[in-house]
Design a protein around this motif. Structure first.
Motif, PDB file in Angstrom:
ATOM      1  N   TYR A 273       0.831  -1.207   0.000  1.00 58.53           N
ATOM      2  CA  TYR A 273       0.000   0.000   0.000  1.00 58.53           C
ATOM      3  C   TYR A 273       0.866   1.259   0.000  1.00 58.53           C
ATOM      4  CZ  TYR A 273      -3.381   3.462   1.745  1.00 58.53           C
ATOM      5  OH  TYR A 273      -4.167   4.570   1.911  1.00 58.53           O
ATOM      6  N   ALA A 274       1.841   1.311   0.908  1.00 57.17           N
ATOM      7  CA  ALA A 274       2.715   2.482   0.989  1.00 57.17           C
ATOM      8  C   ALA A 274       3.588   2.591  -0.253  1.00 57.17           C
ATOM      9  CB  ALA A 274       3.574   2.414   2.243  1.00 57.17           C
ATOM     10  N   ALA A 275       4.103   1.456  -0.728  1.00 56.54           N
ATOM     11  CA  ALA A 275       5.010   1.471  -1.880  1.00 56.54           C
ATOM     12  C   ALA A 275       4.302   1.955  -3.138  1.00 56.54           C
ATOM     13  CB  ALA A 275       5.595   0.081  -2.100  1.00 56.54           C
ATOM     14  N   THR A 276       3.120   1.413  -3.421  1.00 58.08           N
ATOM     15  CA  THR A 276       2.403   1.812  -4.637  1.00 58.08           C
ATOM     16  C   THR A 276       1.903   3.254  -4.543  1.00 58.08           C
ATOM     17  OG1 THR A 276       0.380   0.811  -3.722  1.00 58.08           O
ATOM     18  CG2 THR A 276       1.683  -0.521  -5.249  1.00 58.08           C
ATOM     19  N   THR A 277       1.502   3.649  -3.356  1.00 61.66           N
ATOM     20  CA  THR A 277       1.055   5.036  -3.178  1.00 61.66           C
ATOM     21  C   THR A 277       2.209   6.002  -3.391  1.00 61.66           C
ATOM     22  OG1 THR A 277      -0.633   4.333  -1.579  1.00 61.66           O
ATOM     23  CG2 THR A 277      -0.026   6.663  -1.581  1.00 61.66           C
ATOM     24  N   PHE A 278       3.381   5.651  -2.849  1.00 63.11           N
ATOM     25  CA  PHE A 278       4.546   6.522  -3.003  1.00 63.11           C
ATOM     26  C   PHE A 278       4.973   6.598  -4.470  1.00 63.11           C
ATOM     27  CE2 PHE A 278       9.224   7.144  -2.990  1.00 63.11           C
ATOM     28  CZ  PHE A 278       9.233   8.444  -2.494  1.00 63.11           C
ATOM     29  N   CYS A 279       4.972   5.462  -5.150  1.00 66.85           N
ATOM     30  CA  CYS A 279       5.328   5.473  -6.579  1.00 66.85           C
ATOM     31  C   CYS A 279       4.399   6.396  -7.362  1.00 66.85           C
ATOM     32  CB  CYS A 279       5.260   4.058  -7.146  1.00 66.85           C
ATOM     33  SG  CYS A 279       6.590   2.965  -6.622  1.00 66.85           S
ATOM     34  N   ASP A 357       3.428   2.745   8.184  1.00 68.32           N
ATOM     35  CA  ASP A 357       4.109   2.197   7.007  1.00 68.32           C
ATOM     36  C   ASP A 357       4.558   3.271   6.021  1.00 68.32           C
ATOM     37  OD1 ASP A 357       1.405   2.638   6.660  1.00 68.32           O
ATOM     38  OD2 ASP A 357       1.106   1.007   5.241  1.00 68.32           O
ATOM     39  N   PHE A 358       4.089   4.495   6.195  1.00 67.22           N
ATOM     40  CA  PHE A 358       4.532   5.597   5.343  1.00 67.22           C
ATOM     41  C   PHE A 358       5.707   6.353   5.955  1.00 67.22           C
ATOM     42  CE2 PHE A 358       0.564   4.777   3.276  1.00 67.22           C
ATOM     43  CZ  PHE A 358       0.697   5.274   1.985  1.00 67.22           C
ATOM     44  N   ALA A 359       6.091   6.011   7.176  1.00 66.31           N
ATOM     45  CA  ALA A 359       7.147   6.747   7.875  1.00 66.31           C
ATOM     46  C   ALA A 359       8.459   6.819   7.089  1.00 66.31           C
ATOM     47  CB  ALA A 359       7.372   6.139   9.258  1.00 66.31           C
ATOM     48  N   PRO A 360       8.952   5.717   6.497  1.00 62.51           N
ATOM     49  CA  PRO A 360      10.215   5.822   5.736  1.00 62.51           C
ATOM     50  C   PRO A 360      10.131   6.790   4.561  1.00 62.51           C
ATOM     51  CG  PRO A 360       9.666   3.520   6.177  1.00 62.51           C
ATOM     52  CD  PRO A 360       8.452   4.318   6.536  1.00 62.51           C
ATOM     53  N   PHE A 361       8.977   6.825   3.903  1.00 61.57           N
ATOM     54  CA  PHE A 361       8.820   7.722   2.757  1.00 61.57           C
ATOM     55  C   PHE A 361       8.661   9.168   3.220  1.00 61.57           C
ATOM     56  CE2 PHE A 361       7.069   3.562   1.447  1.00 61.57           C
ATOM     57  CZ  PHE A 361       7.980   3.270   0.450  1.00 61.57           C
ATOM     58  N   ARG A 362       7.958   9.363   4.342  1.00 60.54           N
ATOM     59  CA  ARG A 362       7.852  10.721   4.901  1.00 60.54           C
ATOM     60  C   ARG A 362       9.228  11.246   5.280  1.00 60.54           C
ATOM     61  NH1 ARG A 362       3.559   8.622   7.948  1.00 60.54           N
ATOM     62  NH2 ARG A 362       4.880   8.656   9.814  1.00 60.54           N
ATOM     63  N   LYS A 363      10.062  10.362   5.835  1.00 60.85           N
ATOM     64  CA  LYS A 363      11.399  10.785   6.255  1.00 60.85           C
ATOM     65  C   LYS A 363      12.234  11.225   5.052  1.00 60.85           C
ATOM     66  CE  LYS A 363      15.477   9.357   8.883  1.00 60.85           C
ATOM     67  NZ  LYS A 363      16.429   9.897   7.892  1.00 60.85           N
ATOM     68  N   LEU A 364      12.140  10.479   3.956  1.00 59.14           N
ATOM     69  CA  LEU A 364      12.891  10.856   2.760  1.00 59.14           C
ATOM     70  C   LEU A 364      12.459  12.234   2.260  1.00 59.14           C
ATOM     71  CD1 LEU A 364      12.883   7.453   0.834  1.00 59.14           C
ATOM     72  CD2 LEU A 364      14.880   8.603   1.791  1.00 59.14           C
ATOM     73  N   LEU A 365      11.154  12.461   2.242  1.00 56.76           N
ATOM     74  CA  LEU A 365      10.660  13.759   1.788  1.00 56.76           C
ATOM     75  C   LEU A 365      11.044  14.853   2.779  1.00 56.76           C
ATOM     76  CD1 LEU A 365       9.084  15.520  -0.145  1.00 56.76           C
ATOM     77  CD2 LEU A 365       6.975  14.841   1.027  1.00 56.76           C
ATOM     78  N   ARG A 366      10.934  14.557   4.053  1.00 53.49           N
ATOM     79  CA  ARG A 366      11.276  15.552   5.085  1.00 53.49           C
ATOM     80  C   ARG A 366      12.752  15.919   5.011  1.00 53.49           C
ATOM     81  NH1 ARG A 366      13.347  15.945  10.053  1.00 53.49           N
ATOM     82  NH2 ARG A 366      12.445  17.518  11.453  1.00 53.49           N
ATOM     83  N   ASP A 367      13.597  14.907   4.850  1.00 56.89           N
ATOM     84  CA  ASP A 367      15.040  15.169   4.760  1.00 56.89           C
ATOM     85  C   ASP A 367      15.353  16.051   3.561  1.00 56.89           C
ATOM     86  OD1 ASP A 367      15.429  13.663   7.001  1.00 56.89           O
ATOM     87  OD2 ASP A 367      16.195  11.896   5.962  1.00 56.89           O
TER      88      ASP A 367
END
Length: 687
Positions: A273-279, A357-367
């Motif tokens: 869910y998180a992976a496809t949404t992020f893509c 499950d979105f935390a890793p992607f949020r961190k990338l965007l936040r960084d």
């Protein structure tokens, strides 16, 4: 599909069931509807009893649902869902899915919600095995919380699976219908992956998923046998089919992960869910870097997912690179992260802010935001409070220091924090806050010349000499900056010299102030201070004076230093102008041009007062000049008796037409004198 029983077998099965459940012998006669031609079994009887008010004590026993599979049933297909299987069971038995569910003792809504009792009834009447049920459920999706569902062992948002719009591949459905023309609905299968909104097409046929119908009512939506019956002609006539599309790496990855759970990309460690949404979110923004305006909405969505997957599948480095590219789209003065990252920034800050499950992607965007925007300490970005500032902009630095933007930018350009050719708005000219924190703290403390002179006890001339010799260095070389001096530099110099100096109680003529020594001998102040620091010159400090102006050096030692300097540079030096006057040529620049052309040697030295590269004539240079050249003046001095004759006969030295004034070659003079047998010259400079 299982073998359909012969009519007499249906009758035997029906009679057996009635006898076993002890129904009244005349009941079937009274209820001719229950012929079992459509295998509507015990539930029909139960409903009839409900309507007729039957109070037979044995009713509770008769309410038990069929204890063995129906004669007419179907086999589950790959990727099939529970509602699809139910609808095909209904179709093979000649009824709608809703009526079949009621006949079997449950409602269609219950089976869609995967109610355990309804599943048990369906399992029994269809003869499914436990493994088959698990597979059907896995492709259907089971509720796992308020807004989550488990689908193929992945936890997804319920909206990504449940939607009023039902999609499918018309190619697959047409092939299903062609299996048996008499009962096409018994074969037409709704695949589970069609439900998932991140799936765009049928991998088998490279065909886009199309909208088959839209129903808000759950019962109407999932009565597949009824809905498919309504569009059967369109499917068979291929009216719903579209041109094929190219399968992307994203499509293959998603299909494999749904089928097998395998994933050899960086996304394997993240929920589907998180992976496809992020893509999707990332790719949608990356589309702005391409010329995609001519694509239709579906093509843009597919291109977006392909772009997002291309970056995300390769890991953090590629993702960071893509995010950095997007950040460059927001170079306007007031452009913030939302301008750069669009819907992704909005969704990560709202809809997906609390999802683990979105935390890793949020961190990338936040960084990335922290890397490109001047986020202050204590400011919240995507739900996390920034502990310390990473970047400053010209504006934020100006606000924190109280220094004007123009002035602070000059300091930052000089320090290399930003480029001199950076034409971005002040709000977007950023630099590392920690690296230049000392500079920012220092700028408000810088002073003008008067303040530093007073702080270190120096006269205006003394301070000017210290600055000119770069013993004291401006914090920034820009002459337009009125306050470039650090008081600490001046005070530190005075403290350093104080440690090296001896006290002078009374005025002693053998000592002179450092500035006086420099002016008297033309020694560079930098050279004097250097000798003091290595203790080759004694340093005294007058007790009747304060600060730098109190420091003195011995005249004797200064004179010795001057003599040593003169000897080391080939003796006393004459400026080019002074040497020209000594030989009678006052044309400006003639000696510099003569030496530059290689006709005579010269010495290059910095001017003791003005600095820069000056041309001098040393003793050796002067000797070499006179060995080769004579001038009108030196002819009068060296050849007193023959000066008129020589000046009349000689040609000026002018190679390549160059004019050096009244300059002649000595060898031409000597040749004329010997040619006529005249006496040797009365005086020769080289003798």
């Amino acid at each position: 599909m299982k073998v359909v029983p012969r009519p007499n077998e249906v009758a035997e099965w029906t009679d057996e069931w009635i006898t076993e459940n002890k129904w009244p012998k005349d009941w079937q006669k009274k209820h001719e509807r229950i012929s079992f031609a459509n295998i509507r079994t015990a539930v029909d009887l139960v409903e009839e009893l409900d309507h007729t008010g039957d109070t037979d004590p044995s009713r509770s026993k008769r309410l038990h649902i069929v204890s063995k599979p129906l004669p007419l049933r179907v086999e589950p297909k790959f990727r099939e869902t529970i509602p699809s299987f139910l609808s095909r069971m209904a179709a093979v038995n000649g009824v709608s899915a809703s009526n079949f569910a009621l006949d079997m003792g449950f409602s269609l809504k219950k089976i869609v919600q995967l109610d355990e009792v309804a599943l048990d009834y369906l399992t029994t009447c269809s003869g499914l095995t436990g493994t088959e049920v698990e597979e059907l459920v896995s492709w259907t999706g089971k509720v796992a919380g308020d807004v989550r569902m488990v689908f193929r062992d992945e936890v997804l948002g319920s909206r990504s699976l449940r939607n009023p719009v039902i999609r499918g591949c018309p190619h697959c459905l047409r092939e299903d219908a062609e299996i048996e023309q008499i009962r096409p609905l018994a074969h037409m299968t709704m695949r589970g992956d069609w439900q998932f909104r991140k799936v765009d097409l049928c991998i088998k046929h490279s065909h886009p998923l199309v909208e088959l119908w839209e129903r808000n009512s759950l019962t109407e939506r999932y009565d597949f046998s009824s809905r498919l019956s309504a569009i059967l002609d369109d499917i068979q006539e291929r009216r719903l089919e579209l041109p094929q599309v190219e399968i992307s790496p994203y499509d293959h990855w998603l299909d494999i992960r749904l089928r097998t759970g395998a994933d050899d990309t960086w996304l394997s460690g993240h929920t589907l869910y998180a992976a496809t949404t992020f893509c999707t979110l990332l790719g949608t923004e990356l589309l702005r870097l391409e010329a995609s305006s001519d694509l239709d909405q579906f093509a843009q969505l597919r291109r977006a997912r392909a772009l997002g997957f291309q970056a995300a599948s390769q890991g953090e480095a590629k993702i960071n690179g893509a995010l950095d590219q997007l950040a460059k789209l927001a170079e306007a003065a007031k452009a913030g992260p939302q301008k750069a990252f669009g819907r992704m920034f909005v969704d990560f800050g709202q809809a997906h802010l609390e999802k683990v499950d979105f935390a890793p992607f949020r961190k990338l965007l936040r960084d990335c935001i922290i890397r490109h925007w001047p986020v202050a300490a204590g400011e919240t970005v995507l739900g996390i409070v920034q502990p310390e500032r990473k970047l400053h902009s010209i504006i934020t630095a100006s606000q924190e220091t109280g220094i004007g933007q123009s002035l602070i930018e000059q300091f930052l350009v000089h320090a290399g924090a930003i480029g001199s050719d950076d034409d971005r708005p002040a709000a977007r000219k950023t630099f590392e806050a920690a690296k230049y924190s000392e500079l920012l703290a220092e700028i408000p403390k810088l002073v003008g010349p008067i303040a530093i002179q007073q702080a270190m006890g120096a006269t205006k001339g003394e301070f000017a000499s210290l600055a000119q010799s770069e013993i004291l260095v401006r914090r920034i070389p820009n002459a337009k900056v009125k306050s470039p001096w650090r008081i600490s530099d001046g005070v530190a110099l005075v403290d350093e010299l104080h440690e090296l100096a001896i006290s002078l109680e009374a005025i002693d003529e053998s000592w002179e102030r450092i500035q006086d020594a420099k002016n008297r001998t033309n020694l560079s102040l930098a050279a004097i201070i250097k000798q003091v620091r290595v203790q080759k010159l004694q340093l005294g400090r007058r007790v009747d004076l304060e600060g730098y102006t109190a420091f003195c050096v011995l005249k004797e030692e200064i004179d010795a230093m001057k003599t040593e300097e003169v000897e080391s540079t080939g003796g006393p030096m004459m400026t080019a102008a002074a040497f020209g006057r000594s030989v009678g040529i006052r044309t400006q620049g003639w000696f510099e041009r003569l030496s530059s052309a290689g006709h005579t040697p010269a010495t290059h030295r910095p001017h003791p007062k003005y600095g820069g590269d000056w041309i001098y004539a040393s003793i050796g240079d002067i000797e070499e000049f006179h060995k080769r050249f004579v001038t009108s003046k030196t002819i009068r001095d060296d050849f007193v008796h023959y000066r008129r004759f020589l000046l009349k006969k000689l040609n000026r030295f002018a190679p390549n037409g160059e004019d050096y004034g009244p300059l002649f070659l000595r060898e031409d003079v000597e040749a004329l004198l010997h040619q006529d047998g005249w006496l040797e010259p009365n005086r020769r400079r080289n003798e």
